[in-house]
Design an enzyme around this catalytic site. Structure first.
Site, PDB file in Angstrom:
ATOM      1  CG  HIS A  72      45.336  36.479  46.681  1.00  0.00           C
ATOM      2  ND1 HIS A  72      46.036  36.373  45.506  1.00  0.00           N
ATOM      3  CD2 HIS A  72      46.144  35.989  47.658  1.00  0.00           C
ATOM      4  CE1 HIS A  72      47.228  35.827  45.751  1.00  0.00           C
ATOM      5  NE2 HIS A  72      47.315  35.590  47.054  1.00  0.00           N
ATOM      6  CG  HIS A 115      51.000  33.542  45.354  1.00  0.00           C
ATOM      7  ND1 HIS A 115      50.438  32.304  45.515  1.00  0.00           N
ATOM      8  CD2 HIS A 115      50.620  34.279  46.420  1.00  0.00           C
ATOM      9  CE1 HIS A 115      49.746  32.280  46.638  1.00  0.00           C
ATOM     10  NE2 HIS A 115      49.831  33.469  47.211  1.00  0.00           N
TER      11      HIS A 115
END
Length: 333
Positions: A56, A218
């Site tokens: 991320h 995700h």
């Protein structure tokens, strides 16, 4: 799969190593276990720690520095760090004033940060936790009980970090962080999937003419899979869900508008989305007094974006404007 990697097993370690070398004036990289801390700690302030699965970036290590985090803990790609890594980060961030840990609401993160906090507290460190759960797309997901924590995390880290930097006590820093959580909403869209290095195949299937509305960071499923739409049409869908979720309570009059890229979408397209979102907010009488556009909470190379709206008050605005110097955000210096 074409990626600039040497070995899928070493992606996180080599990436964090490179981050530390590139920003040695701002951060210090600790190994075995891995965590990142401020190169020059500030004594006497409340410490701020965050972390989560890698993939991320620049979240979270990119926000370690003056005015934001004191330490960040990277886990394996899309997998929470364990308490073994979190504990030394909490200890490193403590300078006697206690530590606030900012945790995205994913089950593994919540469990591991709670465990680490209990163990550190047993050693005499005062630790508080704020859970970020700004994603309005779904109430529960494959990864969470309750809403997911997504791009709004950056705003929590910035505003709480500024409160800690000015010398607020732990209770006050935790309170302003919680106030940001209570007033921030996000929703995202995926135009394509990402490929986790050790998996080697796309995380999900999405036809060329399809998009997923309400995706998580995700690649978790969202609300709807629909036909590809224009940038304005997508912005309208995301923003409508965000604004509807504010519901009753204080009116939304003054806002920070944040358009976040998921990793594979160019900045030019993010600005097209911002243009539409800002226009819609103006039509509804909302003053956008602060803004942020860029890829700050990504899902590897996934194409797409999210829209985040933070209902600002005077103190949050002042703290947002306060000086910050990290690898990714820098102003007021």
């Amino acid at each position: 799969m074409k990626k600039l990697i040497n070995d899928p097993k070493n992606v996180v370690a080599e990436s964090v190593d490179g981050f530390g070398l590139a920003h040695a004036d701002l951060v210090q990289v600790h190994r075995n276990p891995w965590f990142v801390s401020r190169a020059i700690p500030k004594a006497g302030k409340v410490g701020l720690v965050s972390g989560g699965g890698s993939g991320h970036e620049p979240l979270h290590a990119g926000f370690v520095g003056l005015g934001m985090l004191d330490a960040a803990v990277p886990g394996p790609v899309f997998t929470s760090p364990t308490p073994d890594g979190i504990i030394p980060a909490l200890q490193a961030a403590d300078s006697g004033a206690g530590v606030l840990q900012i945790v995205k609401n994913y089950t593994g993160d919540v469990l591991n940060f709670e465990t680490a906090a209990e163990l550190v507290q047993a050693g005499g460190v005062d630790v508080r936790t704020v859970l970020v759960n700004d994603d309005v797309a779904v109430e529960d997901s494959l990864y969470t009980a309750g809403r997911r924590g997504v791009a709004g995390t950056v705003l929590v880290e910035k505003i709480a970090g500024a409160a800690a930097e000015r010398g607020d006590a732990l209770d006050a820093v935790a309170a302003v962080a919680q106030r940001v959580v209570d007033n921030v909403r996000s929703m995202g869209v995926a135009l394509s999937a990402c490929t986790v290095p050790h998996a080697g195949v796309p995380s999900f299937e999405l036809a060329e003419d399809e998009i997923e509305i309400g995706i998580g960071i995700h690649g978790e499923p969202g609300r709807h899979r629909i036909a590809m739409d224009s940038a304005d049409g997508i912005a309208d869908r995301l923003l409508e869900a965000v604004l509807s979720d504010f519901g009753a309570g204080a009116p939304l009059e003054n806002a920070l508008l944040f358009v976040n890229g998921m990793g594979g979408t160019p900045l030019s397209e993010l600005y097209i989305v911002y243009r539409r979102a800002a226009a819609v907010l103006a039509e509804r009488g909302v003053t956008v007094s602060r803004s942020l556009v860029g890829s700050y909470v990504t899902a590897l190379e996934m194409q797409g974006c999210s829209i985040t709206v933070l209902r600002l008050d005077a103190e949050m605005t002042e703290l947002w404007d306060a000086p910050v110097h990290t690898a990714v955000l820098r102003w007021g210096m």
